[in-house]
Design a protein around this motif. Sequence first.
Motif, PDB file in Angstrom:
ATOM      1  N   MET A 252      -9.415   5.578 -58.544  1.00 38.99           N
ATOM      2  CA  MET A 252      -8.327   6.119 -57.768  1.00 38.99           C
ATOM      3  C   MET A 252      -7.208   6.445 -58.745  1.00 38.99           C
ATOM      4  N   GLY A 253      -6.875   7.699 -58.809  1.00 36.66           N
ATOM      5  CA  GLY A 253      -5.845   8.132 -59.739  1.00 36.66           C
ATOM      6  C   GLY A 253      -4.625   8.691 -59.034  1.00 36.66           C
ATOM      7  N   PRO A 254      -3.559   8.934 -59.770  1.00 36.47           N
ATOM      8  CA  PRO A 254      -2.289   9.377 -59.190  1.00 36.47           C
ATOM      9  C   PRO A 254      -2.162  10.891 -59.108  1.00 36.47           C
ATOM     10  N   TRP A 255      -3.133  11.552 -58.478  1.00 35.91           N
ATOM     11  CA  TRP A 255      -3.142  13.005 -58.514  1.00 35.91           C
ATOM     12  C   TRP A 255      -3.169  13.605 -57.115  1.00 35.91           C
ATOM     13  N   ILE A 256      -2.929  14.895 -57.085  1.00 30.96           N
ATOM     14  CA  ILE A 256      -3.243  15.683 -55.895  1.00 30.96           C
ATOM     15  C   ILE A 256      -4.753  15.874 -55.908  1.00 30.96           C
ATOM     16  N   HIS A 257      -5.314  16.406 -54.844  1.00 30.42           N
ATOM     17  CA  HIS A 257      -6.763  16.623 -54.786  1.00 30.42           C
ATOM     18  C   HIS A 257      -7.200  17.526 -55.950  1.00 30.42           C
ATOM     19  N   GLY A 258      -8.137  17.034 -56.737  1.00 29.01           N
ATOM     20  CA  GLY A 258      -8.632  17.801 -57.873  1.00 29.01           C
ATOM     21  C   GLY A 258      -7.724  17.780 -59.085  1.00 29.01           C
ATOM     22  N   GLY A 259      -6.622  17.046 -59.034  1.00 29.79           N
ATOM     23  CA  GLY A 259      -5.655  17.036 -60.116  1.00 29.79           C
ATOM     24  C   GLY A 259      -6.202  16.491 -61.431  1.00 29.79           C
ATOM     25  N   TRP A 260      -7.254  15.685 -61.377  1.00 24.05           N
ATOM     26  CA  TRP A 260      -7.847  15.133 -62.597  1.00 24.05           C
ATOM     27  C   TRP A 260      -8.514  16.202 -63.442  1.00 24.05           C
ATOM     28  N   SER A 261      -8.797  17.357 -62.845  1.00 22.62           N
ATOM     29  CA  SER A 261      -9.528  18.401 -63.573  1.00 22.62           C
ATOM     30  C   SER A 261      -8.638  19.517 -64.102  1.00 22.62           C
ATOM     31  N   ARG A 262      -7.361  19.513 -63.737  1.00 17.90           N
ATOM     32  CA  ARG A 262      -6.516  20.663 -64.035  1.00 17.90           C
ATOM     33  C   ARG A 262      -5.587  20.499 -65.228  1.00 17.90           C
ATOM     34  N   ASP A 263      -5.085  19.282 -65.456  1.00 22.34           N
ATOM     35  CA  ASP A 263      -4.108  19.095 -66.534  1.00 22.34           C
ATOM     36  C   ASP A 263      -4.204  17.686 -67.086  1.00 22.34           C
ATOM     37  N   ASP A 264      -3.174  17.216 -67.739  1.00 26.67           N
ATOM     38  CA  ASP A 264      -3.194  15.889 -68.359  1.00 26.67           C
ATOM     39  C   ASP A 264      -2.975  14.750 -67.371  1.00 26.67           C
ATOM     40  N   GLY A 265      -2.444  15.049 -66.206  1.00 31.08           N
ATOM     41  CA  GLY A 265      -2.195  13.999 -65.228  1.00 31.08           C
ATOM     42  C   GLY A 265      -1.149  13.006 -65.683  1.00 31.08           C
ATOM     43  N   ASP A 266      -0.211  13.464 -66.513  1.00 28.86           N
ATOM     44  CA  ASP A 266       0.822  12.555 -67.012  1.00 28.86           C
ATOM     45  C   ASP A 266       2.038  12.493 -66.103  1.00 28.86           C
ATOM     46  N   HIS A 267       2.029  13.286 -65.026  1.00 27.63           N
ATOM     47  CA  HIS A 267       3.131  13.262 -64.065  1.00 27.63           C
ATOM     48  C   HIS A 267       2.668  13.883 -62.753  1.00 27.63           C
ATOM     49  N   LEU A 268       3.437  13.611 -61.727  1.00 29.18           N
ATOM     50  CA  LEU A 268       3.267  14.280 -60.441  1.00 29.18           C
ATOM     51  C   LEU A 268       4.669  14.567 -59.953  1.00 29.18           C
ATOM     52  N   GLY A 269       5.031  15.831 -59.912  1.00 32.11           N
ATOM     53  CA  GLY A 269       6.409  16.192 -59.616  1.00 32.11           C
ATOM     54  C   GLY A 269       7.304  15.627 -60.699  1.00 32.11           C
ATOM     55  N   ASP A 270       8.360  14.944 -60.295  1.00 35.23           N
ATOM     56  CA  ASP A 270       9.291  14.351 -61.255  1.00 35.23           C
ATOM     57  C   ASP A 270       8.889  12.948 -61.696  1.00 35.23           C
ATOM     58  N   VAL A 271       7.794  12.418 -61.158  1.00 38.38           N
ATOM     59  CA  VAL A 271       7.360  11.065 -61.511  1.00 38.38           C
ATOM     60  C   VAL A 271       6.484  11.135 -62.759  1.00 38.38           C
ATOM     61  N   LYS A 272       6.933  10.469 -63.808  1.00 34.26           N
ATOM     62  CA  LYS A 272       6.209  10.443 -65.091  1.00 34.26           C
ATOM     63  C   LYS A 272       5.399   9.151 -65.171  1.00 34.26           C
ATOM     64  N   PHE A 273       4.143   9.260 -65.647  1.00 37.30           N
ATOM     65  CA  PHE A 273       3.264   8.102 -65.744  1.00 37.30           C
ATOM     66  C   PHE A 273       3.169   7.534 -67.158  1.00 37.30           C
ATOM     67  N   ASN A 274       3.728   8.238 -68.150  1.00 35.62           N
ATOM     68  CA  ASN A 274       3.665   7.785 -69.537  1.00 35.62           C
ATOM     69  C   ASN A 274       2.232   7.510 -69.979  1.00 35.62           C
ATOM     70  N   ALA A 275       1.302   8.214 -69.391  1.00 34.59           N
ATOM     71  CA  ALA A 275      -0.114   8.087 -69.737  1.00 34.59           C
ATOM     72  C   ALA A 275      -0.814   9.369 -69.308  1.00 34.59           C
ATOM     73  N   LYS A 276      -1.775   9.790 -70.101  1.00 36.12           N
ATOM     74  CA  LYS A 276      -2.565  10.974 -69.746  1.00 36.12           C
ATOM     75  C   LYS A 276      -3.735  10.493 -68.885  1.00 36.12           C
ATOM     76  N   THR A 277      -3.479  10.391 -67.592  1.00 39.59           N
ATOM     77  CA  THR A 277      -4.444   9.795 -66.673  1.00 39.59           C
ATOM     78  C   THR A 277      -5.687  10.643 -66.473  1.00 39.59           C
TER      79      THR A 277
END
Length: 169
Positions: A1-26
């Motif tokens: 379970m990751g912090p993405w929108i649907h399919g978000g794991w395949s599109r970019d680094d997943g290091d943020h969602l909107g203004d929320v930064k994860f400090n990790a390339k999920t």
Amino acid sequence: MGPWIHGGWSRDDGDHLGDVKFNAKTAPFYREQIELPFFEYHLKGKGNWKAPEAWVFETGTNVWRKYDAWPPKGAEEKTLFLQAGGKLTRSRQLDLEPGTTEAFDEFVSDPNKPVPYYDKIGIGMAKEYMVADQRFASRRPDVLTYQTEPLAEDVTIAGPIDVKLHVST
């Protein structure tokens, strides 16, 4: 379970969602450590796939967690109760106004004036709605908001959330 929108794991680094930064390339982590080994094992018969019951990215601490059970072993079930004045407590005891015997909150819902989930106008559903500040909606007369006292310590919520409300119309 990751912090993405649907399919978000395949599109970019997943290091943020909107203004929320994860400090990790999920997303690369998910693709390389979870998705690829899964497909290698199940489609090509390569490797030794031994997945935990749940592999979850924990926002806030911004780390991946493995759990042998879901909900996690050791998780404590907590019950929260709605109280008068917008309070959310762990006490079943109703905080009644003096001279009253019951408590309730009420509002009128008008299907012709739905409560918005996002405070901007756009075409389609904005992916940032999941992390958007939705407090603006609490100013509406058809929205009830409840909150706890300030937390004294960090809280991790994991597992199913069961909501039981008594509603009358």
